[in-house]
Motif scaffolding. Structure first.
Motif, PDB file in Angstrom:
ATOM      1  N   ILE A  57      -9.099   5.421  27.098  1.00  0.00           N
ATOM      2  CA  ILE A  57     -10.120   6.448  26.885  1.00  0.00           C
ATOM      3  C   ILE A  57      -9.967   7.074  25.500  1.00  0.00           C
ATOM      4  N   ALA A  58      -8.829   7.737  25.267  1.00  0.00           N
ATOM      5  CA  ALA A  58      -8.665   8.495  24.023  1.00  0.00           C
ATOM      6  C   ALA A  58      -8.664   7.589  22.786  1.00  0.00           C
ATOM      7  N   GLU A  59      -7.752   6.618  22.752  1.00  0.00           N
ATOM      8  CA  GLU A  59      -7.628   5.791  21.549  1.00  0.00           C
ATOM      9  C   GLU A  59      -8.771   4.804  21.403  1.00  0.00           C
ATOM     10  N   ASP A  60      -9.275   4.259  22.500  1.00  0.00           N
ATOM     11  CA  ASP A  60     -10.398   3.314  22.416  1.00  0.00           C
ATOM     12  C   ASP A  60     -11.649   3.973  21.854  1.00  0.00           C
ATOM     13  N   ILE A  61     -11.899   5.222  22.199  1.00  0.00           N
ATOM     14  CA  ILE A  61     -13.119   5.901  21.764  1.00  0.00           C
ATOM     15  C   ILE A  61     -12.911   6.670  20.462  1.00  0.00           C
ATOM     16  N   LEU A  62     -11.792   7.356  20.347  1.00  0.00           N
ATOM     17  CA  LEU A  62     -11.581   8.266  19.219  1.00  0.00           C
ATOM     18  C   LEU A  62     -10.658   7.720  18.140  1.00  0.00           C
ATOM     19  N   GLY A  63      -9.986   6.613  18.414  1.00  0.00           N
ATOM     20  CA  GLY A  63      -8.997   6.129  17.460  1.00  0.00           C
ATOM     21  C   GLY A  63      -7.662   6.822  17.675  1.00  0.00           C
ATOM     22  N   ARG A  64      -6.650   6.335  16.999  1.00  0.00           N
ATOM     23  CA  ARG A  64      -5.301   6.850  17.231  1.00  0.00           C
ATOM     24  C   ARG A  64      -5.154   8.315  16.819  1.00  0.00           C
ATOM     25  N   LYS A  65      -5.685   8.684  15.645  1.00  0.00           N
ATOM     26  CA  LYS A  65      -5.489  10.043  15.137  1.00  0.00           C
ATOM     27  C   LYS A  65      -6.207  11.078  15.995  1.00  0.00           C
ATOM     28  N   ASP A  66      -7.530  10.917  16.135  1.00  0.00           N
ATOM     29  CA  ASP A  66      -8.292  11.885  16.930  1.00  0.00           C
ATOM     30  C   ASP A  66      -7.971  11.756  18.418  1.00  0.00           C
ATOM     31  N   GLY A  67      -7.617  10.548  18.855  1.00  0.00           N
ATOM     32  CA  GLY A  67      -7.230  10.369  20.250  1.00  0.00           C
ATOM     33  C   GLY A  67      -6.010  11.201  20.600  1.00  0.00           C
ATOM     34  N   LYS A  68      -5.053  11.258  19.688  1.00  0.00           N
ATOM     35  CA  LYS A  68      -3.851  12.065  19.914  1.00  0.00           C
ATOM     36  C   LYS A  68      -4.195  13.550  19.944  1.00  0.00           C
ATOM     37  N   ARG A  69      -5.119  13.977  19.095  1.00  0.00           N
ATOM     38  CA  ARG A  69      -5.518  15.390  19.040  1.00  0.00           C
ATOM     39  C   ARG A  69      -6.134  15.855  20.355  1.00  0.00           C
ATOM     40  N   PHE A  70      -6.999  15.024  20.912  1.00  0.00           N
ATOM     41  CA  PHE A  70      -7.766  15.441  22.085  1.00  0.00           C
ATOM     42  C   PHE A  70      -7.228  14.845  23.385  1.00  0.00           C
ATOM     43  N   LEU A  71      -6.086  14.183  23.322  1.00  0.00           N
ATOM     44  CA  LEU A  71      -5.505  13.588  24.519  1.00  0.00           C
ATOM     45  C   LEU A  71      -5.213  14.616  25.621  1.00  0.00           C
ATOM     46  N   PRO A  72      -4.666  15.794  25.308  1.00  0.00           N
ATOM     47  CA  PRO A  72      -4.383  16.754  26.390  1.00  0.00           C
ATOM     48  C   PRO A  72      -5.624  17.134  27.198  1.00  0.00           C
ATOM     49  N   ILE A  73      -6.751  17.392  26.529  1.00  0.00           N
ATOM     50  CA  ILE A  73      -7.948  17.804  27.267  1.00  0.00           C
ATOM     51  C   ILE A  73      -8.524  16.637  28.060  1.00  0.00           C
ATOM     52  N   LEU A  74      -8.478  15.432  27.502  1.00  0.00           N
ATOM     53  CA  LEU A  74      -8.995  14.258  28.214  1.00  0.00           C
ATOM     54  C   LEU A  74      -8.126  13.929  29.427  1.00  0.00           C
ATOM     55  N   THR A  75      -6.816  14.062  29.271  1.00  0.00           N
ATOM     56  CA  THR A  75      -5.897  13.816  30.386  1.00  0.00           C
ATOM     57  C   THR A  75      -6.127  14.832  31.502  1.00  0.00           C
ATOM     58  N   THR A  76      -6.273  16.091  31.120  1.00  0.00           N
ATOM     59  CA  THR A  76      -6.516  17.146  32.108  1.00  0.00           C
ATOM     60  C   THR A  76      -7.802  16.889  32.879  1.00  0.00           C
ATOM     61  N   ILE A  77      -8.870  16.556  32.162  1.00  0.00           N
ATOM     62  CA  ILE A  77     -10.154  16.307  32.813  1.00  0.00           C
ATOM     63  C   ILE A  77     -10.057  15.116  33.756  1.00  0.00           C
ATOM     64  N   PHE A  78      -9.462  14.004  33.294  1.00  0.00           N
ATOM     65  CA  PHE A  78      -9.378  12.807  34.123  1.00  0.00           C
ATOM     66  C   PHE A  78      -8.617  13.075  35.414  1.00  0.00           C
ATOM     67  N   PHE A  79      -7.427  13.644  35.311  1.00  0.00           N
ATOM     68  CA  PHE A  79      -6.606  13.833  36.506  1.00  0.00           C
ATOM     69  C   PHE A  79      -7.148  14.939  37.408  1.00  0.00           C
ATOM     70  N   MET A  80      -7.757  15.961  36.815  1.00  0.00           N
ATOM     71  CA  MET A  80      -8.327  17.013  37.653  1.00  0.00           C
ATOM     72  C   MET A  80      -9.492  16.473  38.472  1.00  0.00           C
ATOM     73  N   VAL A  81     -10.386  15.721  37.832  1.00  0.00           N
ATOM     74  CA  VAL A  81     -11.511  15.140  38.560  1.00  0.00           C
ATOM     75  C   VAL A  81     -11.009  14.165  39.621  1.00  0.00           C
ATOM     76  N   LEU A  82     -10.031  13.334  39.263  1.00  0.00           N
ATOM     77  CA  LEU A  82      -9.502  12.350  40.204  1.00  0.00           C
ATOM     78  C   LEU A  82      -8.909  13.016  41.440  1.00  0.00           C
ATOM     79  N   PHE A  83      -8.039  13.982  41.250  1.00  0.00           N
ATOM     80  CA  PHE A  83      -7.373  14.618  42.392  1.00  0.00           C
ATOM     81  C   PHE A  83      -8.357  15.446  43.219  1.00  0.00           C
TER      82      PHE A  83
END
Length: 239
Positions: A57-83
């Motif tokens: 999700i993060a690196e495929d769409i945003l690339g390594r640099k921006d993916g790392k920046r926004f990884l916390p919010i994307l991880t939170t959204i993914f796992f919150m929706v999943l659970f």
């Protein structure tokens, strides 16, 4: 309702949401608390989920640099929706935490605040201009295009994020209720040869339960990846 008549009154779905949140916190804490070079089963599952969000999700769409920046919010959204979604197929809970509009709306607001923040951070002076005034369009057409772009970018996107998740989980819950209620009606209420129909509706109910597990994962993935796509549009040179 628990504690009815007090300021601590909570509904069944509130309880489900709290249990899903607690389960998520425990999953992440226990899965990452004592990291080992050779991971155990629990750590492996946690790492698999975290790597899925990071890489797919993060690196495929945003690339390594921006993916790392926004990884916390994307991880939170993914796992919150999943659970929150997966509680819809857990016995004795049987309702998704995302099947009331408050949770999908909150997540959509978070996603869109992140989108706007990313755009303003990238181009403080040009974000809204680029979003509302696409280049190469004859200026008289901006009278029509600006309202449409505003509606599409700043209104429709968060609304569709909210409704897509909400409707999928509500419909899934209603279908499961229908199948298992039909089973009880045919087997207990009518009995006799109607039991055969009850067995059929029970089989469909179990099959749809497996499908709902897939939908729970799919909706978490879709919500997170759309958030990443919107962020990518915000940080791109041209919007």
């Amino acid at each position: 309702m628990l504690f009815e008549g007090t300021i601590f009154a909570i509904t069944r779905i509130n309880l489900t949401q709290m249990l899903a949140t607690l389960a998520l916190v425990l999953f992440l804490v226990l899965g990452t608390r004592r990291m080992k070079i050779v991971p155990g089963r629990f750590q492996s599952v946690a790492e698999m989920g975290l790597d899925f969000v990071r890489v797919n999700i993060a690196e495929d769409i945003l690339g390594r640099k921006d993916g790392k920046r926004f990884l916390p919010i994307l991880t939170t959204i993914f796992f919150m929706v999943l659970f929150m979604n997966i509680t819809g197929v857990i016995p004795f809970l049987n309702i998704a935490g995302t099947s009331v509009i408050a949770v999908p709306m909150l997540l959509a607001i978070v996603a869109y605040v992140t989108f706007i923040y990313a755009g303003i951070k990238k181009s403080p002076a040009g974000f809204f201009k680029n979003a509302l005034l696409p280049s190469g369009v004859p200026w008289p057409l901006y009278i029509i295009i600006v309202p449409l772009e505003f509606l599409s970018t700043f209104i429709i996107r968060p609304v569709t994020l909210t409704l897509r998740l909400l409707m999928n989980m509500v419909v899934g819950h209603l279908m499961l209720v229908l199948f298992f209620s039909a089973t009880q009606f045919f087997v207990v209420g009518l009995s006799g040869w109607w039991t055969a129909l009850g067995a059929g509706s029970l089989a469909f109910g179990f099959a749809f339960t497996l499908f709902e597990i897939f939908v729970a994962f799919l909706q978490a993935y879709v919500f997170a990846i759309l958030t990443a796509v919107y962020i990518q549009l915000a940080v791109a040179e041209e919007h």
